[in-house]
Each structure stands twice: as structure tokens, then as C-alpha cells.
Motif scaffolding. Sequence first.
Motif, PDB file in Angstrom:
ATOM      1  N   ASN A 129      -1.357 -11.111  -8.862  1.00 16.89           N
ATOM      2  CA  ASN A 129      -1.027 -11.300 -10.271  1.00 16.89           C
ATOM      3  C   ASN A 129      -2.069 -10.689 -11.200  1.00 16.89           C
ATOM      4  O   ASN A 129      -1.760 -10.250 -12.299  1.00 16.89           O
ATOM      5  N   LYS A 130      -3.327 -10.674 -10.769  1.00 18.24           N
ATOM      6  CA  LYS A 130      -4.391 -10.163 -11.624  1.00 18.24           C
ATOM      7  C   LYS A 130      -4.217  -8.671 -11.871  1.00 18.24           C
ATOM      8  O   LYS A 130      -3.963  -7.898 -10.946  1.00 18.24           O
ATOM      9  N   SER A 131      -4.373  -8.266 -13.113  1.00 19.41           N
ATOM     10  CA  SER A 131      -4.203  -6.863 -13.472  1.00 19.41           C
ATOM     11  C   SER A 131      -5.517  -6.113 -13.297  1.00 19.41           C
ATOM     12  O   SER A 131      -6.472  -6.292 -14.066  1.00 19.41           O
ATOM     13  N   ILE A 132      -5.591  -5.293 -12.298  1.00 17.77           N
ATOM     14  CA  ILE A 132      -6.783  -4.468 -12.076  1.00 17.77           C
ATOM     15  C   ILE A 132      -6.425  -2.983 -12.057  1.00 17.77           C
ATOM     16  O   ILE A 132      -7.278  -2.138 -11.787  1.00 17.77           O
ATOM     17  N   TYR A 133      -5.173  -2.681 -12.343  1.00 16.05           N
ATOM     18  CA  TYR A 133      -4.685  -1.299 -12.299  1.00 16.05           C
ATOM     19  C   TYR A 133      -3.813  -1.055 -13.519  1.00 16.05           C
ATOM     20  O   TYR A 133      -3.044  -1.938 -13.905  1.00 16.05           O
ATOM     21  N   PRO A 134      -3.891   0.094 -14.188  1.00 15.56           N
ATOM     22  CA  PRO A 134      -4.611   1.313 -13.785  1.00 15.56           C
ATOM     23  C   PRO A 134      -6.115   1.281 -14.039  1.00 15.56           C
ATOM     24  O   PRO A 134      -6.840   2.124 -13.544  1.00 15.56           O
ATOM     25  N   SER A 135      -6.591   0.308 -14.850  1.00 16.92           N
ATOM     26  CA  SER A 135      -8.029   0.165 -15.006  1.00 16.92           C
ATOM     27  C   SER A 135      -8.321  -1.118 -15.757  1.00 16.92           C
ATOM     28  O   SER A 135      -7.477  -1.674 -16.445  1.00 16.92           O
ATOM     29  N   VAL A 136      -9.544  -1.605 -15.578  1.00 13.19           N
ATOM     30  CA  VAL A 136     -10.064  -2.724 -16.347  1.00 13.19           C
ATOM     31  C   VAL A 136     -10.935  -2.142 -17.445  1.00 13.19           C
ATOM     32  O   VAL A 136     -11.555  -1.088 -17.265  1.00 13.19           O
ATOM     33  N   ALA A 137     -10.974  -2.804 -18.601  1.00  9.67           N
ATOM     34  CA  ALA A 137     -11.755  -2.293 -19.724  1.00  9.67           C
ATOM     35  C   ALA A 137     -13.182  -1.968 -19.292  1.00  9.67           C
ATOM     36  O   ALA A 137     -13.860  -2.790 -18.678  1.00  9.67           O
ATOM     37  N   GLY A 138     -13.611  -0.770 -19.593  1.00  6.63           N
ATOM     38  CA  GLY A 138     -14.956  -0.323 -19.244  1.00  6.63           C
ATOM     39  C   GLY A 138     -15.035   0.415 -17.931  1.00  6.63           C
ATOM     40  O   GLY A 138     -16.056   1.054 -17.638  1.00  6.63           O
ATOM     41  N   ASP A 139     -13.966   0.324 -17.122  1.00  5.21           N
ATOM     42  CA  ASP A 139     -13.951   0.995 -15.822  1.00  5.21           C
ATOM     43  C   ASP A 139     -13.394   2.404 -15.940  1.00  5.21           C
ATOM     44  O   ASP A 139     -12.634   2.724 -16.871  1.00  5.21           O
ATOM     45  N   ALA A 140     -13.742   3.231 -14.964  1.00 13.81           N
ATOM     46  CA  ALA A 140     -13.092   4.528 -14.843  1.00 13.81           C
ATOM     47  C   ALA A 140     -11.624   4.317 -14.475  1.00 13.81           C
ATOM     48  O   ALA A 140     -11.277   3.320 -13.843  1.00 13.81           O
ATOM     49  N   PRO A 141     -10.741   5.228 -14.858  1.00 12.89           N
ATOM     50  CA  PRO A 141      -9.330   5.085 -14.491  1.00 12.89           C
ATOM     51  C   PRO A 141      -9.110   5.456 -13.032  1.00 12.89           C
ATOM     52  O   PRO A 141      -9.784   6.337 -12.487  1.00 12.89           O
ATOM     53  N   TYR A 142      -8.169   4.771 -12.400  1.00  7.79           N
ATOM     54  CA  TYR A 142      -7.777   5.158 -11.042  1.00  7.79           C
ATOM     55  C   TYR A 142      -6.853   6.365 -11.119  1.00  7.79           C
ATOM     56  O   TYR A 142      -5.994   6.457 -12.003  1.00  7.79           O
ATOM     57  N   SER A 143      -7.006   7.284 -10.187  1.00  5.36           N
ATOM     58  CA  SER A 143      -6.117   8.445 -10.112  1.00  5.36           C
ATOM     59  C   SER A 143      -5.156   8.355  -8.936  1.00  5.36           C
ATOM     60  O   SER A 143      -4.216   9.138  -8.838  1.00  5.36           O
ATOM     61  N   ILE A 144      -5.401   7.399  -8.054  1.00  2.00           N
ATOM     62  CA  ILE A 144      -4.573   7.210  -6.852  1.00  2.00           C
ATOM     63  C   ILE A 144      -3.564   6.104  -7.124  1.00  2.00           C
ATOM     64  O   ILE A 144      -3.922   5.078  -7.709  1.00  2.00           O
TER      65      ILE A 144
END
Length: 449
Positions: A129-144
Amino acid sequence: MRASLVLGASFAYGVIASPVTSRSAVTAPNLFTSLSNAIDNPDTEKGTSATMADIVSQLKQNPDKTPKSAHSALSTIEQIMSNGDASSIVDLARDITKAGLIPEDILSLLDGYLDSEINSLQNQNPVINKSIYPSVAGDAPYSIPEHKLRSAIYIPDSFSYGRDGKTPVLLVPGTGIPGGTTYYFSFSKLGKTTAADVVWVNLPRAALSDAQLNSEYVAYAIQYLSALCGGRSVAVIAWSQGNLNTQWALKYWPSTRKVVQDLVAMSPDFHGTVERYLVCPALALAVCTPSLWQQGWDTKFIQTLRTDDGDSAYVPTTTVYSSFDNIVQPMSGPNASARLGDVRNVGVTNAHLQTVCAGQPAGGFYTHDGVLYNPLAWALAIDAITHDGPASLSRINLAQVCQGILWPTLDLKDMLATEGLLLIAVMELLAYQPPALDEPPIKEYTKKK
């Protein structure tokens, strides 16, 4: 082609062996055939072909030289490394095979590693349920794509999802060997020793591709594992390149720092290695890969990681390393590649085996992979996981631990099989296509302040 290098049978050793689920459609008869096919690979240099032929010959002869004890095995390894004849990782594989360190029963354990479920990249893991994608604030974006990141995580049936007070532990593999096989003979057994719940991440193409992409898998796995366990902090045990991937993830996905209680770094190359010539660029046209390029001490990847105090710990960190590392150098003194600083005051223990256990068995001739079964390495990992902050040498019974060669949970078969992992690395290197002629460009997200 990869098809010519795939092995056929599945693991038959230990409680986590399981039937084929991934890449099972492509098989070859056995290890001998796979290595023989490597000899005829048109992309393999002539010198490498001759060495591979030597390996196959030694395997077929199967001389009765197998060490009968951990002490004699360690002595044999020391003799091999002291000769100094190996000019490449293929030569090292030839030498350990010639010395009888990979007997027939160990080959049967390694045979079929690509078809083993424990190395699967297609695991059916629950959506969280936790939203960790496409990114969390301050994180680099996932490309995969997220489903690929999630399915690369292998969760054994024994996993308790943070219940019963067990610490979730993520195992991160190094270069050239799938995650399941890397730890099958070592830290996958951690739960037998302490209240740890282990899972591991399997990196595509055995972590030979761009280390920046490998780091995305690690960053996601950390957040996913924590969420899966109700928000509990997790411990990370990484080996070799896996430590670069973890440190990169902690740097550019800073949200991961909040849920990592410890990083235990086995044979890390935080500052790169001057030994890259063992595989690259000396054999660049044959086996050089993106992540091998990136691990040179002078690469853009290493320099980027080290900037802005990236060569200091982001979380409590315990590093374990050996002077006799045959892949990463230097590995002693103040400039050891494994050493991390502590400018953030999170706690760092840099444990050099030959210093801590000087003149004693556990401070002996342990190679890059030998640290995985070293008793001091295990004692430090357990101490770090079971206490706040990094491992403390003052809490460890060094008089007892330094007298051992293996951690008590492990046996001679585990030791020899860990040394045999080098054969898998050789086959993965020879199978990698297309070869890389330089390191990949640095990602744009690293340039943002």
C-alpha cells in the motif's frame, strides 16, 4: 550467446533449494558442456580460450586433491594466490580448479544455477500500500518499471514478515553471480544463528550491467522490505559491488536512510579497485561489462559517489575486508578501498581481518569471496544486527572468534562452494553481450543539488 552457457540441473543442497521457475526454457547438459562452449565463443580472445580449455580439462580429470579440512583448504588458497600467476579472473578459476578446490559434488551444487528459483527475477511478490514509486520526495526517480523492481526480490518461504521480533535482512550480491547463489552457502543461513529474517535481491544479468541501474533495485528493495514488515527498519548485508549499489542508493534515494538500521559491507570497493585489469580492460573485447568499467578507482562512477561526502557512511556501517582480496585493492592501511568515513556521526566500524585477528586463523589468507565465510565477518554481522549502531569489537569474544576458520554454522562444503562461485562469474562474464568499451554516462539526477 547466453543459451550456450546455461546450466541444466537444479540445486539439491540445503533447505532453500527449489524447483525451476525462471529461464528454465533454455538449458545445456551440464557444466562441462557450458565451459566447452565458452571455448568456441567467437568473442572470446585466444588466450582466454586456452585457459577455459585448461579449466574444462581439470574438471574432467577431477583429481583427488580435495582438501579434507577448512585449514587445508585455506592453505591451498594461499598457495594459489601466492604464486601470482593469474593475470585474469579466468586464470584464477583455472588455478582453483586445478588445485582440486572444486570437487565433483560441489559442481553438482553449482550446476543449474540459472534455472534455480532462488535466482529468479520473476517472483510473485505482493503489492504494498505504501507509495514508494515512481519516487519519494527528495529521491531520484526510478527508471525501471515497478513490477520488475518488485519481482527481483526473492522472499523465502521461511520469511516471517517482521513478526516474532526478527530483523528483516536484505542480502545484496556482488558482480557476476546471482543473489541466491551468492549467499546460498553463507548468509542465507543467518537465521540459524540469530533472529534474522533474510531475503535477497537478484540483479539482472548478474549485476554486470550499469551499476546505477543495479542501485535502483537496491533502493526499491530496501523500501519495499520495510513496508512489507510494517515499517520496520531493515539491515542490509552486501558483498563487493553490492556495497557500491547500496551506498549509491543511500545517497540518491535518501528516504532509504530512514529505514536502514545497519549496513554490513563485505569486501566493499567504496573507493574502486586498482585490480580491474583482472577482467577489464585487459580482456575488454572479450568480457568487459558496464559495471566492471565503473569499479575502477578512477572512474566517473566512483568519483561521483565519493563527492559531497559520499565516501562517508549514511547509516551505521560495519565494513569487513582482507589484505588478500584478489579483486579489490588496496585493502589495507588508511587508503583501503573498504574504509568509510563518519562525517555524519552515524557510527562506522572498519574491520580489517589481518589487524583485528593478527597472526590468528581468522586473520589468515581470506580472498574477496572468502570474507563471506570468515568467522570474524559473521560475528561482526550478527553483532551489528542485534545492537544499535555498527558492530563493536568490544562486544565480540575475539579470543574465541579469531581462532576459527569458518563460522560454526558453516562447513567445508560451504567454504569450497563459495570458492566455486568464481566459475559462475567467469561464465557470466563470457556470456555478457555486447561487451562494453567504456563506462556508462552518469545519470542526470546526480547533478541536481
